[in-house]
Motif scaffolding. Structure first.
Motif, PDB file in Angstrom:
ATOM      1  N   TRP A   1       2.401  -3.900   8.182  1.00  0.00           N
ATOM      2  CA  TRP A   1       2.912  -5.262   8.044  1.00  0.00           C
ATOM      3  C   TRP A   1       1.739  -6.215   8.280  1.00  0.00           C
ATOM      4  O   TRP A   1       0.971  -6.047   9.248  1.00  0.00           O
ATOM      5  CB  TRP A   1       4.013  -5.556   9.050  1.00  0.00           C
ATOM      6  N   PHE A   2       1.651  -7.193   7.419  1.00  0.00           N
ATOM      7  CA  PHE A   2       0.639  -8.231   7.521  1.00  0.00           C
ATOM      8  C   PHE A   2       1.343  -9.579   7.403  1.00  0.00           C
ATOM      9  O   PHE A   2       2.493  -9.649   6.979  1.00  0.00           O
ATOM     10  CB  PHE A   2      -0.398  -8.092   6.399  1.00  0.00           C
ATOM     11  N   ARG A   3       0.646 -10.638   7.786  1.00  0.00           N
ATOM     12  CA  ARG A   3       1.229 -11.968   7.633  1.00  0.00           C
ATOM     13  C   ARG A   3       0.153 -12.974   7.273  1.00  0.00           C
ATOM     14  O   ARG A   3      -1.024 -12.772   7.582  1.00  0.00           O
ATOM     15  CB  ARG A   3       1.945 -12.393   8.916  1.00  0.00           C
ATOM     16  N   GLN A   4       0.585 -14.015   6.615  1.00  0.00           N
ATOM     17  CA  GLN A   4      -0.315 -15.095   6.249  1.00  0.00           C
ATOM     18  C   GLN A   4       0.278 -16.413   6.714  1.00  0.00           C
ATOM     19  O   GLN A   4       1.215 -16.938   6.085  1.00  0.00           O
ATOM     20  CB  GLN A   4      -0.572 -15.129   4.748  1.00  0.00           C
TER      21      GLN A   4
ATOM     22  N   ARG B   1      -4.685 -13.896   5.446  1.00  0.00           N
ATOM     23  CA  ARG B   1      -3.766 -12.822   5.804  1.00  0.00           C
ATOM     24  C   ARG B   1      -4.315 -12.044   6.988  1.00  0.00           C
ATOM     25  O   ARG B   1      -5.530 -11.777   7.053  1.00  0.00           O
ATOM     26  CB  ARG B   1      -3.574 -11.894   4.613  1.00  0.00           C
ATOM     27  N   GLU B   2      -3.438 -11.652   7.904  1.00  0.00           N
ATOM     28  CA  GLU B   2      -3.872 -10.933   9.090  1.00  0.00           C
ATOM     29  C   GLU B   2      -2.973  -9.734   9.367  1.00  0.00           C
ATOM     30  O   GLU B   2      -1.802  -9.719   9.006  1.00  0.00           O
ATOM     31  CB  GLU B   2      -3.873 -11.862  10.312  1.00  0.00           C
ATOM     32  N   PHE B   3      -3.544  -8.769  10.027  1.00  0.00           N
ATOM     33  CA  PHE B   3      -2.816  -7.557  10.383  1.00  0.00           C
ATOM     34  C   PHE B   3      -1.786  -7.848  11.463  1.00  0.00           C
ATOM     35  O   PHE B   3      -2.047  -8.605  12.399  1.00  0.00           O
ATOM     36  CB  PHE B   3      -3.812  -6.508  10.876  1.00  0.00           C
TER      37      PHE B   3
ATOM     38  N   TYR C   1       5.371 -12.848   5.602  1.00  0.00           N
ATOM     39  CA  TYR C   1       5.142 -11.482   6.052  1.00  0.00           C
ATOM     40  C   TYR C   1       5.202 -10.524   4.868  1.00  0.00           C
ATOM     41  O   TYR C   1       6.122 -10.587   4.049  1.00  0.00           O
ATOM     42  CB  TYR C   1       6.193 -11.087   7.090  1.00  0.00           C
TER      43      TYR C   1
ATOM     44  N   THR D   1      -5.895  -0.988  10.903  1.00  0.00           N
ATOM     45  CA  THR D   1      -5.665  -2.424  10.800  1.00  0.00           C
ATOM     46  C   THR D   1      -6.236  -3.015   9.524  1.00  0.00           C
ATOM     47  O   THR D   1      -6.065  -4.197   9.259  1.00  0.00           O
ATOM     48  CB  THR D   1      -6.294  -3.145  11.997  1.00  0.00           C
TER      49      THR D   1
ATOM     50  N   ALA E   1      -6.774  -3.912   5.573  1.00  0.00           N
ATOM     51  CA  ALA E   1      -5.792  -4.338   4.569  1.00  0.00           C
ATOM     52  C   ALA E   1      -5.909  -3.562   3.263  1.00  0.00           C
ATOM     53  O   ALA E   1      -5.308  -3.945   2.267  1.00  0.00           O
ATOM     54  CB  ALA E   1      -5.956  -5.835   4.293  1.00  0.00           C
TER      55      ALA E   1
ATOM     56  N   TRP F   1       1.751  -3.311  -2.195  1.00  0.00           N
ATOM     57  CA  TRP F   1       2.156  -4.488  -1.431  1.00  0.00           C
ATOM     58  C   TRP F   1       3.468  -5.042  -1.950  1.00  0.00           C
ATOM     59  O   TRP F   1       3.749  -4.975  -3.150  1.00  0.00           O
ATOM     60  CB  TRP F   1       1.084  -5.576  -1.556  1.00  0.00           C
TER      61      TRP F   1
END
Length: 121
Positions: free
Chosen positions: A36-39, A45-47, A94, A104, A106, A111
């Protein structure tokens, strides 16, 4: 080929909870790691979290450790992200991802389109 569809995002007050789901199509989902990542708005975008195909090993970003839980049900071809004690800084789109275990990083092969989470203060 694996297609991923996230759901479960929405608007929640700070301190609340949400559970995101990631439904996968394709017979090979159970053999892939999932992340799961989020921006966040205006940011990169981050882990957030990752889980091995067996569910036996997980990783979390320090910012969510102790509040978020990643899990998966390979029989249902679905992954989850349980988010508790949400904070305004958790506001983001997310994304779930699947592929070889890359921790971690990407560099996942597949996706989803993302689901928006907004946490109000």
């Amino acid at each position: 080929q694996v297609q991923l569809v996230e759901s479960g995002g929405g608007l929640v007050q700070a301190g609340g909870s949400l559970t995101l789901s990631c439904a996968a199509s394709g017979r090979t989902f159970s053999s892939y790691a999932m992340g799961w990542f989020r921006q966040p708005p205006g940011k990169e975008r981050e882990f957030v979290a990752a889980i091995r195909w067996s569910g036996g090993s997980t990783l979390y970003a320090d910012s969510v450790k102790g509040r978020f839980t990643i899990s998966r049900d390979n029989a249902k071809n679905t992954g989850y992200l349980q988010m508790n004690s949400l904070k305004p800084e958790d506001t983001a789109v997310y994304y779930c991802a699947a592929g070889r275990w890359v921790g971690t990083n990407a560099n996942y092969n597949y996706w989803g389109q993302g689901t928006r989470v907004t946490v109000s203060s």
